[in-house]
Design a protein around this motif. Structure first.
Motif, short mmCIF file in Angstrom:
data_model
loop_
_atom_site.label_atom_id
_atom_site.label_comp_id
_atom_site.label_asym_id
_atom_site.label_seq_id
_atom_site.Cartn_x
_atom_site.Cartn_y
_atom_site.Cartn_z
N ILE A 1 50.65 34.05 88.65
CA ILE A 1 50.16 32.68 88.48
C ILE A 1 49.78 32.49 87.02
N LEU A 2 50.21 31.34 86.47
CA LEU A 2 49.77 30.98 85.13
C LEU A 2 49.12 29.60 85.21
N GLY A 3 47.82 29.56 85.00
CA GLY A 3 47.11 28.27 85.00
C GLY A 3 47.05 27.75 83.58
N ILE A 4 47.47 26.50 83.39
CA ILE A 4 47.46 25.91 82.05
C ILE A 4 46.48 24.74 82.03
N CYS A 5 45.59 24.72 81.07
CA CYS A 5 44.62 23.64 80.86
C CYS A 5 43.80 23.38 82.13
N TYR A 6 44.10 22.30 82.83
CA TYR A 6 43.36 22.02 84.07
C TYR A 6 43.54 23.17 85.07
N GLY A 7 44.75 23.73 85.08
CA GLY A 7 45.04 24.85 85.98
C GLY A 7 44.21 26.08 85.62
N HIS A 8 43.98 26.26 84.35
CA HIS A 8 43.15 27.37 83.84
C HIS A 8 41.71 27.18 84.35
N TRP B 1 47.59 24.22 70.82
CA TRP B 1 47.28 22.80 71.04
C TRP B 1 46.35 22.67 72.24
N MET B 2 45.20 22.05 71.98
CA MET B 2 44.20 21.87 73.04
C MET B 2 44.08 20.39 73.39
N SER B 3 43.72 20.11 74.60
CA SER B 3 43.48 18.74 75.01
C SER B 3 42.61 18.77 76.25
N HIS B 4 41.30 19.00 76.05
CA HIS B 4 40.43 19.10 77.23
C HIS B 4 39.01 18.65 76.96
N GLY B 5 38.39 18.12 78.02
CA GLY B 5 37.01 17.66 77.91
C GLY B 5 36.07 18.54 78.71
N ASP B 6 36.62 19.37 79.63
CA ASP B 6 35.80 20.32 80.38
C ASP B 6 36.08 21.72 79.83
N ASP B 7 35.19 22.63 80.15
CA ASP B 7 35.30 23.95 79.54
C ASP B 7 34.92 25.04 80.55
N VAL B 8 35.64 26.14 80.54
CA VAL B 8 35.27 27.29 81.37
C VAL B 8 34.08 27.97 80.68
N GLY C 1 45.19 32.60 82.83
CA GLY C 1 44.78 31.23 82.53
C GLY C 1 44.79 31.00 81.03
N LEU C 2 45.36 29.84 80.63
CA LEU C 2 45.35 29.46 79.21
C LEU C 2 44.74 28.07 79.10
N GLN C 3 43.70 27.94 78.32
CA GLN C 3 43.11 26.61 78.15
C GLN C 3 44.03 25.71 77.33
N TRP C 4 44.79 26.30 76.41
CA TRP C 4 45.68 25.49 75.57
C TRP C 4 47.02 25.25 76.27
N HIS C 5 47.85 24.44 75.59
CA HIS C 5 49.16 24.08 76.16
C HIS C 5 50.26 24.88 75.47
N PRO C 6 50.79 25.92 76.14
CA PRO C 6 51.87 26.67 75.50
C PRO C 6 53.17 25.86 75.48
N HIS D 1 53.50 21.94 69.41
CA HIS D 1 52.45 22.21 68.41
C HIS D 1 51.79 23.58 68.60
N THR D 2 52.00 24.22 69.74
CA THR D 2 51.50 25.60 69.90
C THR D 2 52.58 26.50 69.32
N SER D 3 52.29 27.09 68.13
CA SER D 3 53.37 27.73 67.36
C SER D 3 54.15 28.74 68.18
N ASN D 4 53.45 29.61 68.93
CA ASN D 4 54.17 30.64 69.68
C ASN D 4 54.14 30.38 71.18
N GLY D 5 54.09 29.09 71.54
CA GLY D 5 54.01 28.71 72.95
C GLY D 5 55.19 29.24 73.76
N ILE D 6 56.37 29.15 73.16
CA ILE D 6 57.56 29.60 73.89
C ILE D 6 57.46 31.11 74.15
N GLN D 7 56.95 31.84 73.15
CA GLN D 7 56.79 33.28 73.33
C GLN D 7 55.84 33.57 74.51
N MET D 8 54.78 32.77 74.60
CA MET D 8 53.82 32.96 75.71
C MET D 8 54.51 32.71 77.04
#
Ligand code: XMP
Length: 452
Positions: free
Chosen positions: A20-27, A70-77, A107-112, A116-123
């Motif tokens: 499972i990979l949770g991204i942003c809200y999923g994280h 690249w981040m886009s969130h108003g809530d935080d873990v 879980g990743l809070q940012w958007h791979p 704009h996430t330089s190594n997002g594809i690698q992730m």
């Protein structure tokens, strides 16, 4: 997360032992459902941030200590349960990335997934290949074979029409469909009068060369009438979508076709809000812009699960020309969504002219191959200028040029100033009603590629 009806997932999913990979809200949901805590963030993180990778393992394997994300969130873990460990943090998020200690859950809070996430594809590669153990086995040739069979099955001995705009998606759909059902296919090119300069001619010539049985519908007057007084972009899309289908229905009636084939691709469906919890960004007219009542037995969309880069691979394997494979995407509603506000013949003529100038200059300086799209937008802002010795009050034109891989995210292109200057000078010289040219320096997100 804290709103009524905010989506959750069934916590038994966590017992499935699947990756499972949770991204942003999923994280955040992963953290919350597994026993951690999420709170409204003291300071929202929005835009590019530097993440410190504390443990370069799993999804974060081979990454540098500092990564641009690249981040886009108003809530935080704010805490994670005992079974998890933190993998990365930022100045504002102590748990920007985490994983389960023994199971493949990340879980990743940012958007791979955004450019704009330089190594997002690698992730994402790390997740797909290392964590999930997948292999890259997709081949365009297999797709062609499979989809020809599927189209044949869907349409049987019946007749079909395919909406052909000359763009890569509809051209690939037309060629696949012609392979599948031969003469039972009629391609329909609707000239809605909202095309770029010379487009009708180049498109119809190319389609005929491909051996596709083509009908051209002249509908410029009808489209303009229907669009009169309309300023809302979504309404423009709906009207254009509706008129397209009505034109298709007329041709279908004449040819006895019961099926409509369309070149809808996956991002069209996402951005039109196909998923229950994905917000509708724009109604791409070949998806949700279709009128409810359609006189076809079925709509068949062979490319509906593909991204643009995959469509390009399919086009190449079908032997389509470079011109078609690398043609800039052009929205179905055409120049109607590049005139902000009401569409009039005068405005269409202006934006068509400025579009030609942008195209010529970008091609002349050799940048066209590296850009996803480059075009002009006629804004609804008028401003003061001076032409010759007199005051001129006229239109403001915006230039948009972006780099992207699949249009879901994009970066504004760093066009050299001298190219921008040439474009600006030519536009103000050659298009008398324009007195000002501006360059759009916004990425997607937060903006979209088209202005409307
Ligand atoms: P946006 O503006 O949503 O655009 O960032 C993403 C890509 O989709 C194209 N686009 C459209 N294509 N019908 C289409 O067929 C539409 O209504 C439409 N709106 C945008 C846009 O040119 C870009 O490539």
């Amino acid at each position: 997360m804290f709103d009524d009806g905010a989506p959750r997932f069934d916590e038994r999913i966590l017992d499935l032992e699947l990756p499972i990979l949770g991204i942003c809200y999923g994280h955040q949901l992963l953290a919350l459902i597994s026993g951690g805590k999420v709170e409204r963030a003291r300071s929202k993180e929005y835009g590019t941030t530097v993440a410190t990778i504390d443990k370069p393992v799993g999804v974060l394997k081979s990454l540098d200590r500092q990564e641009k994300v690249w981040m886009s969130h108003g809530d935080d873990v704010v805490s994670i349960s005992e079974g998890f460990e933190v993998l990365a943090h930022t100045d504002n998020s102590s748990y920007a990335a985490f994983r389960h200690k023994s199971r493949p859950v990340y879980g990743l809070q940012w958007h791979p997934e955004v450019i704009h996430t330089s190594n997002g594809i690698q992730m994402l590669r790390n997740f797909v290949f290392d964590v999930c153990g997948c292999e890259a086995g997709w081949r365009a040739e297999d797709f062609v074979e499979r989809s020809v069979l599927q189209i044949r099955q869907a349409i049987g001995p019946g007749k079909a029409i395919v909406g052909a705009s000359g763009g890569i998606d509809s051209t690939v759909t037309a060629v696949l469909s012609a392979k599948a059902i031969g003469d039972n296919l009629t391609a329909v090119f609707v000239d809605h009068g909202l095309m770029r300069e010379g487009e009708r001619n180049s498109v119809t010539t190319a389609l005929r060369k491909l051996g596709v049985n083509l009908v051209v519908v002249d509908a410029a007057k009808t489209f303009l009438e229907k669009l009169r007084g309309v300023v809302d972009p979504e309404l423009k899309r709906k009207i254009v979508g509706e008129e397209f289908v009505r034109a298709f229905e007329r041709v279908a009636e004449e040819s006895g076709a019961e099926y409509l084939l369309q070149g809808t691709i996956y991002p069209d469906r996402i951005e039109s809000g196909i998923r229950r919890h994905s917000d509708k960004i724009k109604t791409h007219h070949n998806v949700a812009g279709l009128p409810i009542e359609i006189k076809f037995r079925a709509i068949v969309e062979p490319l509906k699960d593909l991204y643009k880069d995959e469509v390009r691979k399919v086009a190449q394997s079908l032997g389509l020309s470079r011109d078609i494979v690398w043609r800039q995407p052009f929205p179905g509603p055409g120049l109607a969504v590049r005139v902000i506000g009401e569409v009039t013949q005068e405005k269409i003529d202006i934006v068509r002219l400025t579009d030609r100038i942008v195209t010529e200059e970008i091609e002349r300086c050799g940048l066209s191959g590296s850009l996803w799209q480059y075009f002009s937008v006629l804004t609804d802002t008028k401003s003061t200028g001076v032409k010759g010795d007199s005051r001129a009050y006229g239109y403001t034109v915006a230039i948009r040029a972006v780099e992207s891989k699949e249009a879901m995210t994009a970066m504004f292109a760093r066009i050299p100033y001298d190219v921008l200057e040439r474009i600006s000078t030519r536009i103000t010289n050659e298009v008398p009603k324009v007195v000002r040219v501006v360059y759009d320096v916004t990425h997607k997100p937060p903006s979209t590629i088209e202005w409307e």
